[in-house]
Design an enzyme around this catalytic site. Structure first.
Site, PDB file in Angstrom:
ATOM      1  N   CYS A 185     -25.866 -22.022  28.504  1.00  0.00           N
ATOM      2  CA  CYS A 185     -24.741 -21.121  28.221  1.00  0.00           C
ATOM      3  C   CYS A 185     -24.852 -19.822  29.019  1.00  0.00           C
ATOM      4  O   CYS A 185     -24.233 -19.664  30.067  1.00  0.00           O
ATOM      5  CB  CYS A 185     -24.657 -20.800  26.725  1.00  0.00           C
ATOM      6  SG  CYS A 185     -24.347 -22.218  25.645  1.00  0.00           S
ATOM      7  N   ARG A 186     -25.659 -18.891  28.527  1.00  0.00           N
ATOM      8  CA  ARG A 186     -25.696 -17.554  29.110  1.00  0.00           C
ATOM      9  C   ARG A 186     -26.304 -17.509  30.506  1.00  0.00           C
ATOM     10  O   ARG A 186     -25.722 -16.906  31.411  1.00  0.00           O
ATOM     11  CB  ARG A 186     -26.449 -16.594  28.174  1.00  0.00           C
ATOM     12  CG  ARG A 186     -25.732 -16.398  26.849  1.00  0.00           C
ATOM     13  CD  ARG A 186     -26.590 -15.678  25.840  1.00  0.00           C
ATOM     14  NE  ARG A 186     -27.699 -16.534  25.414  1.00  0.00           N
ATOM     15  CZ  ARG A 186     -28.649 -16.167  24.573  1.00  0.00           C
ATOM     16  NH1 ARG A 186     -28.649 -14.932  24.075  1.00  0.00           N
ATOM     17  NH2 ARG A 186     -29.609 -16.994  24.214  1.00  0.00           N
ATOM     18  N   SER A 187     -27.474 -18.100  30.693  1.00  0.00           N
ATOM     19  CA  SER A 187     -28.119 -17.968  32.005  1.00  0.00           C
ATOM     20  C   SER A 187     -27.385 -18.716  33.117  1.00  0.00           C
ATOM     21  O   SER A 187     -27.289 -18.181  34.222  1.00  0.00           O
ATOM     22  CB  SER A 187     -29.602 -18.337  31.953  1.00  0.00           C
ATOM     23  OG  SER A 187     -29.818 -19.653  31.535  1.00  0.00           O
ATOM     24  N   ASN A 227     -30.704 -22.540  28.693  1.00  0.00           N
ATOM     25  CA  ASN A 227     -30.195 -22.643  30.066  1.00  0.00           C
ATOM     26  C   ASN A 227     -28.962 -23.537  30.148  1.00  0.00           C
ATOM     27  O   ASN A 227     -28.764 -24.274  31.102  1.00  0.00           O
ATOM     28  CB  ASN A 227     -31.306 -23.131  31.007  1.00  0.00           C
ATOM     29  CG  ASN A 227     -30.973 -23.048  32.489  1.00  0.00           C
ATOM     30  OD1 ASN A 227     -31.354 -23.926  33.260  1.00  0.00           O
ATOM     31  ND2 ASN A 227     -30.275 -22.016  32.916  1.00  0.00           N
ATOM     32  N   CYS A 268     -32.293 -17.779  29.537  1.00  0.00           N
ATOM     33  CA  CYS A 268     -31.904 -17.763  28.129  1.00  0.00           C
ATOM     34  C   CYS A 268     -32.651 -18.896  27.430  1.00  0.00           C
ATOM     35  O   CYS A 268     -33.480 -19.563  28.045  1.00  0.00           O
ATOM     36  CB  CYS A 268     -30.387 -17.849  27.945  1.00  0.00           C
ATOM     37  SG  CYS A 268     -29.620 -19.407  28.417  1.00  0.00           S
ATOM     38  N   ASP A 326     -25.816 -15.537  21.692  1.00  0.00           N
ATOM     39  CA  ASP A 326     -25.764 -16.889  22.235  1.00  0.00           C
ATOM     40  C   ASP A 326     -24.445 -17.555  21.839  1.00  0.00           C
ATOM     41  O   ASP A 326     -24.198 -17.787  20.650  1.00  0.00           O
ATOM     42  CB  ASP A 326     -26.948 -17.694  21.701  1.00  0.00           C
ATOM     43  CG  ASP A 326     -27.125 -19.031  22.398  1.00  0.00           C
ATOM     44  OD1 ASP A 326     -26.162 -19.520  23.030  1.00  0.00           O
ATOM     45  OD2 ASP A 326     -28.225 -19.582  22.304  1.00  0.00           O
TER      46      ASP A 326
END
Length: 152
Positions: free
Chosen positions: A13-15, A11, A8, A125
């Site tokens: 939050c999402r990933s 790196n 993401c 995000d």
């Protein structure tokens, strides 16, 4: 050995959430010796930082380990290492396609494309939306399908 890289923007939050969820899925199927998982960023602005407090709270609530995680930007070694590069939104796809060597373009996938009814959709995000639990739930809906595809 199959290597899966989640990416993401920052790196944080999402990933990292995807990495933690996917590692747990892989372990529950007894495939940890066959599938390796990592995550990174398309930017370097969060380099060295731990996951966002909202992501940490959600991962902790779901019993996921994030203690070892720190943001890092993608490198050429990541393109060489990964068999699958799974990313969260179209801007990430664009950025990765700009960075990736020609031979690695086919490794880049939008996360929700694995679900027939979600193809082309992005995972917003949560750094902006503050909807970390929603992000967890969306990832949890898509990642088992990725594991099914990768493991077969």
């Amino acid at each position: 050995m199959t290597n899966v890289l989640f990416v993401c923007l920052g790196n944080i939050c999402r990933s990292p959430m995807a990495e933690a969820i996917f590692k747990e899925l892989v372990a529950k199927r007894g495939l940890s010796d066959q599938i390796k998982v990592d995550s990174c960023a398309t930017s370097s602005e969060e380099e060295g930082n731990p996951p966002h407090p909202g992501a940490r709270k959600v991962m902790a609530a779901h019993g996921l380990d994030y203690s070892y995680m720190h943001s890092r930007p993608i490198t050429q070694r990541d393109f060489d290492w990964a068999n699958y590069i799974i990313t969260m939104d179209s801007q990430n796809v664009f950025n990765l396609r700009q960075m990736a060597p020609a031979a690695d373009q086919s490794k880049i996938h939008l996360c929700l494309d694995i679900l027939p009814d979600k193809q082309g959709q992005e995972i917003p995000d949560p750094w902006y939306t503050h909807r970390f639990e929603y992000t967890y739930q969306v990832l949890s809906s898509a990642l088992p399908a990725w594991l099914d595809q990768i493991a077969n």
